[in-house]
Design a protein around this motif. Structure first.
Motif, PDB file in Angstrom:
ATOM      1  N   GLY A  22       0.829  -1.200   0.000  1.00 31.49           N
ATOM      2  CA  GLY A  22       0.000   0.000   0.000  1.00 31.49           C
ATOM      3  C   GLY A  22       0.861   1.247   0.000  1.00 31.49           C
ATOM      4  O   GLY A  22       2.049   1.202   0.315  1.00 31.49           O
ATOM      5  N   THR A  69       0.721   5.608   1.059  1.00 27.68           N
ATOM      6  CA  THR A  69      -0.008   6.564   1.870  1.00 27.68           C
ATOM      7  C   THR A  69       0.029   7.959   1.248  1.00 27.68           C
ATOM      8  O   THR A  69       0.935   8.298   0.492  1.00 27.68           O
ATOM      9  N   CYS A  72     -11.369   9.280   3.937  1.00 27.60           N
ATOM     10  CA  CYS A  72     -10.778   8.759   2.700  1.00 27.60           C
ATOM     11  C   CYS A  72     -11.928   8.212   1.865  1.00 27.60           C
ATOM     12  O   CYS A  72     -12.682   7.366   2.334  1.00 27.60           O
ATOM     13  N   SER A  97     -11.947   7.181  -1.770  1.00 25.65           N
ATOM     14  CA  SER A  97     -11.833   6.316  -2.944  1.00 25.65           C
ATOM     15  C   SER A  97     -11.903   4.840  -2.556  1.00 25.65           C
ATOM     16  O   SER A  97     -11.698   4.466  -1.397  1.00 25.65           O
ATOM     17  N   THR A 151      -9.358   2.202  -0.164  1.00 27.12           N
ATOM     18  CA  THR A 151      -8.498   3.126   0.574  1.00 27.12           C
ATOM     19  C   THR A 151      -8.977   3.182   2.011  1.00 27.12           C
ATOM     20  O   THR A 151     -10.168   3.389   2.266  1.00 27.12           O
ATOM     21  N   CYS A 189      -4.344   8.703   4.589  1.00 24.28           N
ATOM     22  CA  CYS A 189      -5.009   7.564   3.977  1.00 24.28           C
ATOM     23  C   CYS A 189      -3.982   6.568   3.432  1.00 24.28           C
ATOM     24  O   CYS A 189      -2.875   6.958   3.054  1.00 24.28           O
ATOM     25  N   ARG A 190      -4.383   5.313   3.366  1.00 26.99           N
ATOM     26  CA  ARG A 190      -3.550   4.257   2.783  1.00 26.99           C
ATOM     27  C   ARG A 190      -4.307   3.625   1.627  1.00 26.99           C
ATOM     28  O   ARG A 190      -5.374   3.051   1.811  1.00 26.99           O
ATOM     29  N   SER A 191      -3.747   3.771   0.444  1.00 28.24           N
ATOM     30  CA  SER A 191      -4.328   3.163  -0.749  1.00 28.24           C
ATOM     31  C   SER A 191      -3.830   1.720  -0.830  1.00 28.24           C
ATOM     32  O   SER A 191      -2.638   1.469  -0.989  1.00 28.24           O
ATOM     33  N   GLN A 192      -4.736   0.752  -0.707  1.00 27.50           N
ATOM     34  CA  GLN A 192      -4.370  -0.659  -0.660  1.00 27.50           C
ATOM     35  C   GLN A 192      -3.965  -1.182  -2.035  1.00 27.50           C
ATOM     36  O   GLN A 192      -4.476  -0.735  -3.055  1.00 27.50           O
ATOM     37  N   THR A 240       2.093   6.819  -4.875  1.00 29.43           N
ATOM     38  CA  THR A 240       1.054   7.842  -4.896  1.00 29.43           C
ATOM     39  C   THR A 240       1.689   9.166  -5.300  1.00 29.43           C
ATOM     40  O   THR A 240       2.742   9.530  -4.779  1.00 29.43           O
ATOM     41  N   GLU A 248      -7.481   9.063  -6.393  1.00 26.70           N
ATOM     42  CA  GLU A 248      -7.830   9.094  -4.971  1.00 26.70           C
ATOM     43  C   GLU A 248      -8.771  10.262  -4.679  1.00 26.70           C
ATOM     44  O   GLU A 248      -9.781  10.096  -4.022  1.00 26.70           O
ATOM     45  N   SER A 286      -2.806   7.014  -7.585  1.00 22.59           N
ATOM     46  CA  SER A 286      -2.027   5.909  -7.034  1.00 22.59           C
ATOM     47  C   SER A 286      -1.969   4.757  -8.029  1.00 22.59           C
ATOM     48  O   SER A 286      -2.825   4.609  -8.894  1.00 22.59           O
TER      49      SER A 286
END
Length: 248
Positions: A70, A72, A81, A83, A86, A155-158, A163, A179, A247
């Protein structure tokens, strides 16, 4: 695997039936050949089971690996967050140095709402942390957004590893996930302290309970194009910069 098993059985039977010495009426030969056939079927079945277990194990490891990957980013102007895929690490409000202090840090930071400050005294030689406010009515989600404080979310985009924020765009390149998008923000160009650029969500919010008066700190205004060294076209003098966080 099933096809391999069928081919093995077919080859065996084809060989057995074509062998001239095989006498259909001889029970001993039939029993022998059936025993061999059962052994082959058992071996192939065990092979299929082992390979199925291996595939299942690799699938589980791949799922764990994907979940552990992921990237951030800070969602400026929102406390959530939005999206897909996320997750929220923490929410808070925007902080930074004072716009009129020459030693202020140019960075914006996302301050948590539940701080744990170990040291209660600071002495005389120290930096300063202030909040951050909308510095203009350009941010139009409220009748008078000026002086309202900005929220933020980390936020953490899985299942992504990178990013980026792209100024001047509101969509991502092919193969990238959006995002959020909005408008580019910074401190006013005449302020003493410098400022980094941040992407403020187009559907931005304000910190509840703020906005009653000007308290200083960071002041966030929209960023416009100034033609000259900046090529126009493609840019247009005086136009506000859009922005997008992507991302992959």
């Amino acid at each position: 695997m099933a096809m391999l098993l069928l081919l093995t059985i077919y080859s065996f039977l084809n060989y057995s039936l074509s062998e001239k010495r095989l006498l259909i009426s001889d029970p001993d030969i039939l029993v022998e050949r059936l025993g061999i056939l059962e052994k082959l079927v058992h071996q192939q079945t065990e092979t299929i089971k082992h390979q199925t277990d291996t595939i299942s194990n690799l699938t589980s490891k791949l799922s764990v690996l994907q979940d552990s990957i992921g990237s951030t980013f800070v969602h400026w102007g929102r406390s959530d967050c939005q999206s897909k895929d996320t997750e929220l690490v923490y929410s808070g409000f925007v902080g930074g140095g004072h716009y009129n202090e020459t030693g202020s840090s140019p960075e914006f930071v996302c301050l948590p709402t539940d701080p744990k400050l170990r040291q209660t005294t600071g002495g005389y030689d120290y930096g300063r942390m202030y909040g951050a406010e909308y510095g203009t009515n350009f941010w139009g989600q409220h009748p008078n957004p000026i002086n309202n404080e900005l929220p933020c979310a980390v936020c953490r985009s899985q299942r992504t590893s990178t990013t980026i924020m792209i100024p001047g765009k509101d969509t991502c390149q092919a193969g990238w996930k959006i995002e959020y998008h909005g408008y580019l923000g910074s401190s006013h160009h005449s302020f003493t302290s410098g400022s980094m650029y941040i992407c403020v969500d187009i559907n931005h919010q304000s910190v509840p309970g703020g906005g009653s008066r000007y308290d200083g700190g960071k002041r966030v205004v929209n960023v416009v194009a100034e033609c000259g060294s900046l090529q126009c076209p493609p840019y247009t003098n005086g136009d506000s910069f859009s922005c997008v966080v992507c991302s992959k």
